[in-house]
Design an enzyme around this catalytic site. Structure first.
Site, mmCIF file in Angstrom:
data_model
loop_
_atom_site.group_PDB
_atom_site.id
_atom_site.type_symbol
_atom_site.label_atom_id
_atom_site.label_comp_id
_atom_site.label_asym_id
_atom_site.label_seq_id
_atom_site.Cartn_x
_atom_site.Cartn_y
_atom_site.Cartn_z
ATOM 1 N N SER A 113 -5.088 -2.912 -0.551
ATOM 2 C CA SER A 113 -4.156 -3.950 -0.059
ATOM 3 C C SER A 113 -4.355 -4.697 -0.761
ATOM 4 C CB SER A 113 -4.625 -3.893 1.203
ATOM 5 O OG SER A 113 -5.325 -4.744 1.920
ATOM 6 N N LYS B 57 -6.179 -11.740 3.374
ATOM 7 C CA LYS B 57 -4.844 -10.971 3.181
ATOM 8 C C LYS B 57 -3.938 -12.415 2.457
ATOM 9 C CE LYS B 57 -4.810 -6.724 5.101
ATOM 10 N NZ LYS B 57 -4.500 -5.736 4.617
ATOM 11 N N SER C 172 -10.979 -2.394 0.689
ATOM 12 C CA SER C 172 -9.573 -1.189 0.561
ATOM 13 C C SER C 172 -9.058 -1.657 -0.933
ATOM 14 C CB SER C 172 -8.631 -1.318 1.379
ATOM 15 O OG SER C 172 -8.303 -2.559 1.466
ATOM 16 N N SER D 64 -0.483 -1.742 2.643
ATOM 17 C CA SER D 64 -1.505 -2.590 3.645
ATOM 18 C C SER D 64 -0.043 -2.981 4.480
ATOM 19 C CB SER D 64 -0.711 -4.733 2.978
ATOM 20 O OG SER D 64 -1.723 -5.242 3.695
#
Length: 303
Positions: free
Chosen positions: A110, A165, A108, A268
């Site tokens: 994010s 993350k 993704s 995100s």
């Protein structure tokens, strides 16, 4: 664990294959191979007796037939041969992925601009301690995640999913994110504005900043069209440590937990929405892009 989760858990599949091929490999060394050798010894003794009788009768015998017969008698069955050949390779891959380095693919946007969709990254599995594979239980303490680390972890709401993350808060930190500006323990994080970032896939621009706080310097994106407040956060464990308002939110990170956010801040789903990352969910620290098939120039380390 559902069938889909099992099929999606490559580590579990590798573990099962390692155990299965290892059992066959050990069984062959200590039981099956000696059995074949004993049977071969008896058969060759009988063969030698017949050959001696033929020679005594003046009949010429094929000297090479004995070697061919012996090779056939002691030869591993195909299923054992393949298992024995695959076991060392599978075991080595399982060891490397479980305790040293594991590859992941970024699915993704994010973590844009740090990591892009399609980046194939390596994750250091031992930086944050040695963990048993499959159950992910830490058995040897080493280092703890630090602010600014890019971390891979099991998604708290679905342990079959791996998320990536950036660590923003460690246990005990007070995190504030108001009007898209971050403060950690009452100290405002510094921002350096960079040229707007072009999303080539969607042909749109985002505000582009270099974010600096203790021990970390990295780039982030902000979408001016997105609101500052967090929309519909989940009732996650530890939610009582957080307050939300129209300007943003503040959270105090509980013991044994970590607060994480994506670098693409307005695109995100992270700790702002689903809560903290428990230490037992940690997989490892991402540190290197080893391939991007669409853009080989991205190979290398990252912020």
């Amino acid at each position: 664990m559902t069938l889909q989760a099992i099929l999606g858990n490559f580590a579990l599949i590798l573990f099962v294959l390692t155990v299965a091929t290892g059992i066959v490999w050990v069984l062959d060394i200590f039981y099956l191979a000696p059995q074949r050798r004993r049977r071969a010894t008896l058969a060759l003794a009988d063969y030698d007796a017949r050959q001696a009788k033929l020679r005594s009768e003046g009949i010429k015998v094929d000297q090479g037939e004995r070697s061919r017969l012996e090779a056939e008698l002691v030869r591993q069955p195909t299923w054992i041969e393949y298992s024995g050949s695959f076991f060392p390779v599978i075991a080595l891959v399982f060891f490397l992925r479980s305790f040293l380095y594991e590859p992941f693919k970024i699915p993704s946007s994010s973590m844009v601009p740090t990591l892009e969709i399609g980046d194939l990254i390596l994750v250091n599995k031992f930086t944050y301690g040695i963990r048993l594979p499959i159950i992910n239980k830490k058995i040897i303490e080493l280092n703890n995640p630090e602010r600014g680390d890019v971390m891979v972890f099991k998604y708290p709401k679905d342990m079959s999913l791996d998320y990536i993350k950036r660590v923003i808060g460690v246990p005990g930190d007070k995190i504030e994110y108001k009007n898209k500006r971050l403060s950690i323990n009452g100290k405002a994080v510094s921002y350096e504005q960079l040229p707007d970032y072009l999303d080539e896939e969607h042909l749109s621009y985002s505000k582009h900043y270099r974010e600096r706080f203790e021990g970390s310097e990295h780039r982030i994106l902000n979408d001016e069209r997105a609101p500052s407040y967090v929309q519909n956060p989940d009732p996650f464990p530890g939610r009582e440590n957080c307050t939300y308002n129209l300007e943003g939110f503040s959270c105090t990170v509980p013991a044994g937990q970590y607060f994480v956010m994506g670098d693409n801040r307005d695109n995100s789903l992270d700790s702002r929405y689903w809560g903290f990352v428990p230490d037992q969910n940690i997989v490892g620290k991402a540190f290197f892009i080893w391939m991007n098939l669409g853009n080989p120039g991205r190979i290398g380390g990252f912020e």
